[in-house]
Design a protein around this motif. Structure first.
Motif, mmCIF file in Angstrom:
data_model
loop_
_atom_site.group_PDB
_atom_site.id
_atom_site.type_symbol
_atom_site.label_atom_id
_atom_site.label_comp_id
_atom_site.label_asym_id
_atom_site.label_seq_id
_atom_site.Cartn_x
_atom_site.Cartn_y
_atom_site.Cartn_z
ATOM 1 N N ARG A 13 0.871 -1.165 0.000
ATOM 2 C CA ARG A 13 0.000 0.000 0.000
ATOM 3 C C ARG A 13 0.913 1.221 0.000
ATOM 4 N N ALA A 14 0.439 2.314 -0.589
ATOM 5 C CA ALA A 14 1.244 3.531 -0.666
ATOM 6 C C ALA A 14 0.499 4.671 0.005
ATOM 7 N N ALA A 15 1.259 5.497 0.703
ATOM 8 C CA ALA A 15 0.705 6.683 1.347
ATOM 9 C C ALA A 15 1.632 7.855 1.064
ATOM 10 N N ALA A 16 1.054 9.047 1.119
ATOM 11 C CA ALA A 16 1.845 10.261 0.872
ATOM 12 C C ALA A 16 1.459 11.317 1.891
ATOM 13 N N GLY A 17 2.460 12.052 2.338
ATOM 14 C CA GLY A 17 2.242 13.119 3.293
ATOM 15 C C GLY A 17 3.067 14.334 2.931
ATOM 16 N N VAL A 18 2.863 15.384 3.713
ATOM 17 C CA VAL A 18 3.548 16.649 3.450
ATOM 18 C C VAL A 18 4.168 17.162 4.745
ATOM 19 N N LEU A 19 5.404 17.619 4.636
ATOM 20 C CA LEU A 19 6.091 18.230 5.764
ATOM 21 C C LEU A 19 6.049 19.742 5.571
ATOM 22 N N PHE A 20 5.285 20.420 6.433
ATOM 23 C CA PHE A 20 5.170 21.875 6.403
ATOM 24 C C PHE A 20 6.037 22.479 7.489
ATOM 25 N N PHE A 21 6.495 23.717 7.239
ATOM 26 C CA PHE A 21 7.354 24.437 8.157
ATOM 27 C C PHE A 21 6.737 25.787 8.495
ATOM 28 N N ASN A 22 7.160 26.344 9.636
ATOM 29 C CA ASN A 22 6.819 27.735 9.936
ATOM 30 C C ASN A 22 8.091 28.575 9.787
ATOM 31 N N ASP A 23 8.000 29.862 10.102
ATOM 32 C CA ASP A 23 9.148 30.762 9.936
ATOM 33 C C ASP A 23 10.319 30.435 10.860
ATOM 34 N N LEU A 73 10.919 14.561 -0.476
ATOM 35 C CA LEU A 73 11.995 14.557 0.523
ATOM 36 C C LEU A 73 12.445 13.140 0.839
ATOM 37 N N VAL A 74 11.490 12.242 1.083
ATOM 38 C CA VAL A 74 11.841 10.855 1.394
ATOM 39 C C VAL A 74 10.839 9.892 0.767
ATOM 40 N N ALA A 75 11.353 8.717 0.443
ATOM 41 C CA ALA A 75 10.542 7.546 0.128
ATOM 42 C C ALA A 75 10.992 6.489 1.120
ATOM 43 N N ASP A 76 10.057 5.912 1.846
ATOM 44 C CA ASP A 76 10.385 4.984 2.933
ATOM 45 C C ASP A 76 9.658 3.659 2.727
ATOM 46 N N TRP A 77 10.438 2.583 2.602
ATOM 47 C CA TRP A 77 9.871 1.235 2.562
ATOM 48 C C TRP A 77 9.641 0.848 4.017
ATOM 49 N N ALA A 78 8.373 0.781 4.392
ATOM 50 C CA ALA A 78 8.052 0.659 5.819
ATOM 51 C C ALA A 78 6.943 -0.346 6.080
ATOM 52 N N PRO A 79 7.201 -1.631 5.812
ATOM 53 C CA PRO A 79 6.163 -2.603 6.125
ATOM 54 C C PRO A 79 5.925 -2.692 7.627
ATOM 55 N N SER A 80 4.706 -3.044 7.980
ATOM 56 C CA SER A 80 4.405 -3.242 9.392
ATOM 57 C C SER A 80 3.704 -4.585 9.534
ATOM 58 N N ASP A 85 2.981 -4.631 3.753
ATOM 59 C CA ASP A 85 3.984 -3.848 3.038
ATOM 60 C C ASP A 85 3.445 -2.458 2.735
ATOM 61 N N LYS A 86 4.282 -1.439 2.962
ATOM 62 C CA LYS A 86 3.906 -0.056 2.682
ATOM 63 C C LYS A 86 5.102 0.702 2.139
ATOM 64 N N VAL A 87 4.829 1.623 1.237
ATOM 65 C CA VAL A 87 5.833 2.584 0.802
ATOM 66 C C VAL A 87 5.228 3.962 1.069
ATOM 67 N N LEU A 88 6.020 4.813 1.725
ATOM 68 C CA LEU A 88 5.533 6.103 2.200
ATOM 69 C C LEU A 88 6.351 7.224 1.572
ATOM 70 N N PHE A 89 5.657 8.197 1.019
ATOM 71 C CA PHE A 89 6.286 9.339 0.356
ATOM 72 C C PHE A 89 6.026 10.583 1.186
ATOM 73 N N LEU A 90 7.052 11.403 1.344
ATOM 74 C CA LEU A 90 6.908 12.641 2.111
ATOM 75 C C LEU A 90 7.433 13.800 1.262
#
Length: 155
Positions: A13-23, A73-80, A85-90
């Motif tokens: 399964r694939a998931a995607a997320g976003v890393l946001f920043f402040n000032d 920023l990252v692709a992570d092979w992260a099965p649990s 099996d999971k691949v996670l994109f950030l």
């Protein structure tokens, strides 16, 4: 033994997320209503959707904003064991503008809050596999790289 060689293929399964920043170079962590730990905005890809499209859709659904996303920023092979099996994109969400911050409208069915945190404290704020991924994503944001991870570890 099966005659179908595809029967042995991973079905991640694939998931995607976003890393946001402040000032202040702090990262955004959200408080999901259905998890007992902090996370980043994001979720699973839908059929036919790219990781970037999923990240954009999830941010719009969860936060009600439409910032332009940056690079991977990252692709992570992260099965649990529990989830398979999971691949996670950030993706890099960059520094949110005042207009974006003022425009945030949390989806009450998914999120109960959000805050910005120093990356140095991330291991105290979320689960270890996500914390490792976030540390590498933050470093990739700073050094202009994209990192391939396995279980949150840089290979």
């Amino acid at each position: 033994m099966t005659d179908d060689p595809a029967a042995t293929f991973a079905r991640a399964r694939a998931a995607a997320g976003v890393l946001f920043f402040n000032d202040n170079d702090q990262i955004m962590l959200v408080d999901p209503s259905y998890k007992d730990y902090r996370d980043v905005p994001g979720g699973y890809l839908e059929r036919g959707e790219t990781p970037r499209q999923a990240a954009e859709r999830e941010v719009a659904e969860e936060l009600g904003i439409h910032p332009e996303l940056g690079r991977l920023l990252v692709a992570d092979w992260a099965p649990s064991e529990a989830e398979g099996d999971k691949v996670l994109f950030l993706f890099d969400g960059g520094t949110l503008t005042k207009d974006h911050l003022d425009g945030i409208r949390l989806d009450p069915g998914e999120l109960v809050g959000f805050q910005f945190h120093d990356i140095a404290h991330v291991h105290d704020l979320t689960i270890s596999r996500l914390a490792r991924r976030l540390v590498h994503a933050h470093a990739a944001h700073l050094d202009g790289s994209t990192r391939y991870l396995e279980h949150g570890e840089w290979i």
